[in-house]
Design a protein around this motif. Structure first.
Motif, mmCIF file in Angstrom:
data_model
loop_
_atom_site.group_PDB
_atom_site.id
_atom_site.type_symbol
_atom_site.label_atom_id
_atom_site.label_comp_id
_atom_site.label_asym_id
_atom_site.label_seq_id
_atom_site.Cartn_x
_atom_site.Cartn_y
_atom_site.Cartn_z
ATOM 1 N N ALA A 1 119.256 52.325 46.698
ATOM 2 C CA ALA A 1 120.481 52.177 45.911
ATOM 3 C C ALA A 1 120.126 51.923 44.450
ATOM 4 O O ALA A 1 118.983 51.622 44.108
ATOM 5 N N ASP A 2 121.136 52.040 43.584
ATOM 6 C CA ASP A 2 120.937 51.763 42.166
ATOM 7 C C ASP A 2 122.104 50.933 41.649
ATOM 8 O O ASP A 2 123.022 50.569 42.399
ATOM 9 N N GLU A 3 122.075 50.646 40.373
ATOM 10 C CA GLU A 3 123.114 49.798 39.780
ATOM 11 C C GLU A 3 124.480 50.459 39.860
ATOM 12 O O GLU A 3 125.493 49.787 40.104
ATOM 13 N N GLN A 4 124.557 51.779 39.665
ATOM 14 C CA GLN A 4 125.841 52.471 39.720
ATOM 15 C C GLN A 4 126.467 52.368 41.113
ATOM 16 O O GLN A 4 127.681 52.173 41.242
ATOM 17 N N ALA A 5 125.637 52.488 42.160
ATOM 18 C CA ALA A 5 126.164 52.362 43.520
ATOM 19 C C ALA A 5 126.730 50.966 43.758
ATOM 20 O O ALA A 5 127.783 50.813 44.392
ATOM 21 N N TYR A 6 126.037 49.974 43.240
ATOM 22 C CA TYR A 6 126.544 48.605 43.418
ATOM 23 C C TYR A 6 127.832 48.388 42.620
ATOM 24 O O TYR A 6 128.766 47.732 43.115
ATOM 25 N N GLN A 7 127.927 48.929 41.419
ATOM 26 C CA GLN A 7 129.137 48.770 40.622
ATOM 27 C C GLN A 7 130.335 49.438 41.297
ATOM 28 O O GLN A 7 131.450 48.888 41.300
ATOM 29 N N ARG A 8 130.139 50.617 41.863
ATOM 30 C CA ARG A 8 131.243 51.282 42.572
ATOM 31 C C ARG A 8 131.719 50.448 43.753
ATOM 32 O O ARG A 8 132.931 50.333 44.000
ATOM 33 N N LEU A 9 130.779 49.850 44.462
ATOM 34 C CA LEU A 9 131.159 49.027 45.610
ATOM 35 C C LEU A 9 131.844 47.746 45.163
ATOM 36 O O LEU A 9 132.794 47.269 45.812
ATOM 37 N N SER A 10 131.414 47.170 44.064
ATOM 38 C CA SER A 10 132.064 45.968 43.537
ATOM 39 C C SER A 10 133.503 46.261 43.121
ATOM 40 O O SER A 10 134.425 45.465 43.371
ATOM 41 N N GLU A 11 133.708 47.425 42.481
ATOM 42 C CA GLU A 11 135.066 47.809 42.097
ATOM 43 C C GLU A 11 135.943 48.038 43.324
ATOM 44 O O GLU A 11 137.122 47.659 43.341
ATOM 45 N N LEU A 12 135.376 48.651 44.350
ATOM 46 C CA LEU A 12 136.127 48.837 45.592
ATOM 47 C C LEU A 12 136.504 47.501 46.198
ATOM 48 O O LEU A 12 137.643 47.316 46.667
ATOM 49 N N ASP A 13 135.589 46.554 46.196
ATOM 50 C CA ASP A 13 135.870 45.223 46.739
ATOM 51 C C ASP A 13 137.037 44.577 45.993
ATOM 52 O O ASP A 13 137.962 44.025 46.610
ATOM 53 N N SER A 14 137.024 44.657 44.672
ATOM 54 C CA SER A 14 138.111 44.056 43.881
ATOM 55 C C SER A 14 139.424 44.786 44.125
ATOM 56 O O SER A 14 140.485 44.145 44.254
#
Length: 232
Positions: A201-214
């Motif tokens: 994974a990379d930072e972009q994948a984590y950011q997309r998942l964080s936005e989905l969580d919110s």
């Protein structure tokens, strides 16, 4: 005449006797071979012999050489053609390795989402942020996906069920959150790729998942007909 003839005959017998005495005595073959074997079996003749390991290595390289010779003879272009074929096979294997990732014994569909004891969504988010701060993006993505699913369980949008996979959670959650169904399925695939597929994974994948969580946290679920009537 008789006297001279006698002297001549005596001389011939004397020379014949001398010739018989000069003939060497032959040793039989079998005793001679046994004697030679006994002599050669003495340790003094084997002090510089190669060890068993050295002989095995020599035999191995002889086998490799014979195999290479046979393969080069059967390959168009001889040895050069064989080298080209080997290089092409290595490049093809490397390309498949990079494309498909490290093979895993456990299929993604059989992996469970939670591999530890029960924790709250807030605890999973805290762990995810700690991994992200250390640039451990694989662990950050895993913990953030667990936070999404645990949050849905805490909101009673999913029934808590041990052994649930990320794909199952995404499919069930998509029924009450249809606006996020595609993103939930994509997040589940990303979780499986990182956890079981050997992907990184990379930072972009984590950011997309964080936005989905919110977004999921702020979205009101779509109630069923019975639940909608009870709410009214």
């Amino acid at each position: 005449m008789s006297t001279a003839g006698g002297r001549t005959a005596a001389g011939l017998w004397a020379r014949a006797g001398d010739d018989v005495g000069d003939v060497p005595v032959d040793t039989p073959r079998v005793p001679a071979r046994e004697a030679a074997e006994r002599e050669l079996s003495k340790p003094m003749y084997h002090e510089n012999d190669p060890s068993f390991l050295e002989r095995a290595i020599d035999r191995f390289w002889e086998w490799v050489n014979d195999l290479f010779s046979a393969a080069s003879g059967a390959t168009p272009g001889g040895a050069v053609g064989l080298v080209v074929v080997v290089v092409l096979v290595v490049l093809l294997a490397a390309g498949l390795w990079l494309r498909l990732g490290t093979p895993q014994r456990t299929p993604p569909s059989e992996g469970t989402l939670f591999d530890e004891g029960p924790r709250s969504a807030a605890e999973h988010r805290t762990a995810a942020e700690a991994h992200a701060a250390a640039h451990r993006w694989n662990q950050a993505v895993q913990e953030r996906m667990r936070a999404v699913v645990r949050s849905l369980e805490e909101r009673a949008l999913l029934d808590p069920r041990p052994g649930r996979t990320a794909d199952e959670a995404a499919a069930e959650a998509g029924q009450s959150l249809p606006g996020h169904a595609d993103r939930l399925r994509a997040a589940a695939r990303g979780f499986d790729d990182v956890t079981y597929g050997g992907r990184t994974a990379d930072e972009q994948a984590y950011q997309r998942l964080s936005e989905l969580d919110s977004d999921v946290e702020r979205t009101k679920p779509l109630l069923s007909g019975a639940a909608q009537g009870a709410a009214e």
